[in-house]
Design a protein around this motif. Sequence first.
Motif, PDB file in Angstrom:
ATOM      1  N   PRO A 109      36.746 -27.187  32.670  1.00 23.02           N
ATOM      2  CA  PRO A 109      35.745 -26.052  32.718  1.00 23.02           C
ATOM      3  C   PRO A 109      34.214 -26.646  32.515  1.00 23.02           C
ATOM      4  N   LEU A 110      34.140 -27.612  31.793  1.00 23.04           N
ATOM      5  CA  LEU A 110      32.853 -28.433  31.498  1.00 23.04           C
ATOM      6  C   LEU A 110      31.967 -28.887  32.802  1.00 23.04           C
ATOM      7  N   SER A 111      32.886 -29.787  33.417  1.00 26.64           N
ATOM      8  CA  SER A 111      32.431 -30.177  34.611  1.00 26.64           C
ATOM      9  C   SER A 111      32.149 -29.276  35.985  1.00 26.64           C
ATOM     10  N   MET A 112      33.029 -28.254  35.729  1.00 34.19           N
ATOM     11  CA  MET A 112      32.818 -27.213  36.552  1.00 34.19           C
ATOM     12  C   MET A 112      31.739 -26.374  36.284  1.00 34.19           C
ATOM     13  N   LEU A 113      31.462 -26.069  34.922  1.00 39.55           N
ATOM     14  CA  LEU A 113      30.188 -25.426  34.715  1.00 39.55           C
ATOM     15  C   LEU A 113      28.945 -25.922  35.175  1.00 39.55           C
ATOM     16  N   ALA A 114      28.855 -27.126  34.968  1.00 41.42           N
ATOM     17  CA  ALA A 114      27.818 -28.320  35.331  1.00 41.42           C
ATOM     18  C   ALA A 114      27.740 -27.969  37.134  1.00 41.42           C
ATOM     19  N   ALA A 115      28.759 -28.094  37.727  1.00 43.67           N
ATOM     20  CA  ALA A 115      28.862 -27.796  39.166  1.00 43.67           C
ATOM     21  C   ALA A 115      28.333 -26.553  39.636  1.00 43.67           C
ATOM     22  N   GLU A 116      28.680 -25.469  38.932  1.00 46.70           N
ATOM     23  CA  GLU A 116      28.129 -24.048  39.156  1.00 46.70           C
ATOM     24  C   GLU A 116      26.540 -23.910  38.910  1.00 46.70           C
ATOM     25  N   ILE A 117      26.348 -24.458  37.739  1.00 52.07           N
ATOM     26  CA  ILE A 117      24.798 -24.492  37.464  1.00 52.07           C
ATOM     27  C   ILE A 117      24.170 -25.158  38.511  1.00 52.07           C
ATOM     28  N   GLU A 118      24.600 -26.159  39.188  1.00 47.02           N
ATOM     29  CA  GLU A 118      23.833 -27.031  40.186  1.00 47.02           C
ATOM     30  C   GLU A 118      23.779 -26.304  41.393  1.00 47.02           C
ATOM     31  N   PHE A 157      11.337 -18.293  36.586  1.00 46.39           N
ATOM     32  CA  PHE A 157      11.899 -18.130  35.335  1.00 46.39           C
ATOM     33  C   PHE A 157      13.277 -18.669  35.441  1.00 46.39           C
ATOM     34  N   ALA A 158      14.114 -17.981  36.495  1.00 42.43           N
ATOM     35  CA  ALA A 158      15.265 -18.225  36.299  1.00 42.43           C
ATOM     36  C   ALA A 158      15.767 -20.145  36.538  1.00 42.43           C
ATOM     37  N   LEU A 159      14.950 -20.773  37.273  1.00 44.93           N
ATOM     38  CA  LEU A 159      14.941 -22.252  37.421  1.00 44.93           C
ATOM     39  C   LEU A 159      14.642 -22.782  35.838  1.00 44.93           C
ATOM     40  N   ASP A 160      13.791 -22.017  35.050  1.00 42.81           N
ATOM     41  CA  ASP A 160      13.647 -22.655  33.757  1.00 42.81           C
ATOM     42  C   ASP A 160      15.034 -22.351  32.840  1.00 42.81           C
ATOM     43  N   SER A 161      15.431 -21.238  33.121  1.00 44.30           N
ATOM     44  CA  SER A 161      16.635 -21.055  32.402  1.00 44.30           C
ATOM     45  C   SER A 161      17.874 -21.794  32.605  1.00 44.30           C
ATOM     46  N   LEU A 162      17.850 -22.098  33.959  1.00 43.61           N
ATOM     47  CA  LEU A 162      19.065 -23.122  34.529  1.00 43.61           C
ATOM     48  C   LEU A 162      18.927 -24.513  33.615  1.00 43.61           C
ATOM     49  N   THR A 163      17.509 -24.908  33.643  1.00 41.56           N
ATOM     50  CA  THR A 163      17.323 -26.072  33.061  1.00 41.56           C
ATOM     51  C   THR A 163      17.685 -26.229  31.422  1.00 41.56           C
ATOM     52  N   ASN A 164      17.208 -24.860  30.828  1.00 42.84           N
ATOM     53  CA  ASN A 164      17.588 -24.796  29.410  1.00 42.84           C
ATOM     54  C   ASN A 164      19.111 -24.774  29.118  1.00 42.84           C
ATOM     55  N   ALA A 165      19.821 -24.080  30.174  1.00 45.47           N
ATOM     56  CA  ALA A 165      21.196 -23.878  30.066  1.00 45.47           C
ATOM     57  C   ALA A 165      21.774 -25.513  30.104  1.00 45.47           C
ATOM     58  N   GLN A 166      21.328 -26.287  30.882  1.00 45.34           N
ATOM     59  CA  GLN A 166      21.819 -27.647  30.822  1.00 45.34           C
ATOM     60  C   GLN A 166      21.774 -28.443  29.628  1.00 45.34           C
ATOM     61  N   LYS A 167      20.437 -28.150  29.041  1.00 48.93           N
ATOM     62  CA  LYS A 167      20.252 -28.723  27.729  1.00 48.93           C
ATOM     63  C   LYS A 167      21.112 -28.394  26.589  1.00 48.93           C
ATOM     64  N   ALA A 168      21.293 -26.963  26.668  1.00 51.14           N
ATOM     65  CA  ALA A 168      22.345 -26.121  25.559  1.00 51.14           C
ATOM     66  C   ALA A 168      23.738 -26.553  25.850  1.00 51.14           C
ATOM     67  N   ILE A 169      24.118 -27.130  26.971  1.00 53.31           N
ATOM     68  CA  ILE A 169      25.420 -27.768  27.130  1.00 53.31           C
ATOM     69  C   ILE A 169      25.679 -29.086  26.661  1.00 53.31           C
ATOM     70  N   ALA A 170      24.638 -29.875  26.466  1.00 58.19           N
ATOM     71  CA  ALA A 170      24.544 -31.259  26.104  1.00 58.19           C
ATOM     72  C   ALA A 170      24.272 -31.275  24.337  1.00 58.19           C
ATOM     73  N   ALA A 171      23.813 -30.112  23.962  1.00 60.38           N
ATOM     74  CA  ALA A 171      23.476 -29.973  22.554  1.00 60.38           C
ATOM     75  C   ALA A 171      24.580 -28.984  21.992  1.00 60.38           C
ATOM     76  N   HIS A 172      25.552 -28.616  22.821  1.00 54.09           N
ATOM     77  CA  HIS A 172      26.797 -27.873  22.354  1.00 54.09           C
ATOM     78  C   HIS A 172      26.326 -26.614  21.707  1.00 54.09           C
ATOM     79  N   ASP A 173      25.185 -25.956  22.346  1.00 55.74           N
ATOM     80  CA  ASP A 173      24.728 -24.739  21.873  1.00 55.74           C
ATOM     81  C   ASP A 173      25.056 -23.425  22.596  1.00 55.74           C
TER      82      ASP A 173
END
Length: 227
Positions: A109-118, A157-173
């Motif tokens: 699920p985690l690697s798939m989430l990264a792929a879907e966000i990409e 704004f959407a691109l900013d949110s996607l970047t923030n989502a990747q950071k949230a994954i790294a922070a387990h937020d």
Amino acid sequence: MATSSESRALLLLLVSAASALLLLSSSPAVVDAVCVPRKLTTLKSVAVDKLPQTPASFKGPSSHALASLIASKAAQAVDHTVVDVCHRTDYPDICISSVRAHLKGTANPLSMLAAEIEDCTEKTKSAAAEVAKFAADASASPAEKMALSTCKENYGFALDSLTNAQKAIAAHDVGTLNSELSAVITFASTCDDAFVEMSVKSPLTGADRILQKLGSNCLAIAAQAHL
């Protein structure tokens, strides 16, 4: 004293023995045939080229074939995981195709989430490029250009949110992750709304629908990632 019949039998026996001795002494070939044992044929005496050979079809697989088999089994395992996770989203077909296109490493699920966000990021950038092309069209009406301006802003704004989502994954937020992914859906929807408000047809409806579906899938996969 022996009887005449006994004497006759003894005489015949002596004659037969003498004949046999005479025959053996006069024919060496017969002696060899009778007295010389034949050489036994052993496994070592058989020529190697006369031994039965293993057919090519019975030989073990080559290293290339073995590697292909292992790769095939690994691919099957990856596909099983992808299908299982994606079937828990609202848009499994989109999920499967986008994850397969961007998955890196082991499927979970985690690697798939990264792929879907990409994939969502790539399609948002493509939509933003379409906005720039339509806005540069001299035939675009003022209403269309105003709606396109709204879309350009919201895609940013959407691109900013996607970047923030990747950071949230790294922070387990998890809280921030869900908020940012939900925002992506809202920003794509806002682009469509801008054209509706201006009473003009949107050339970006298809792109916005895909972005909303990808955002929804991201949320569903994130729920399975257990950050």
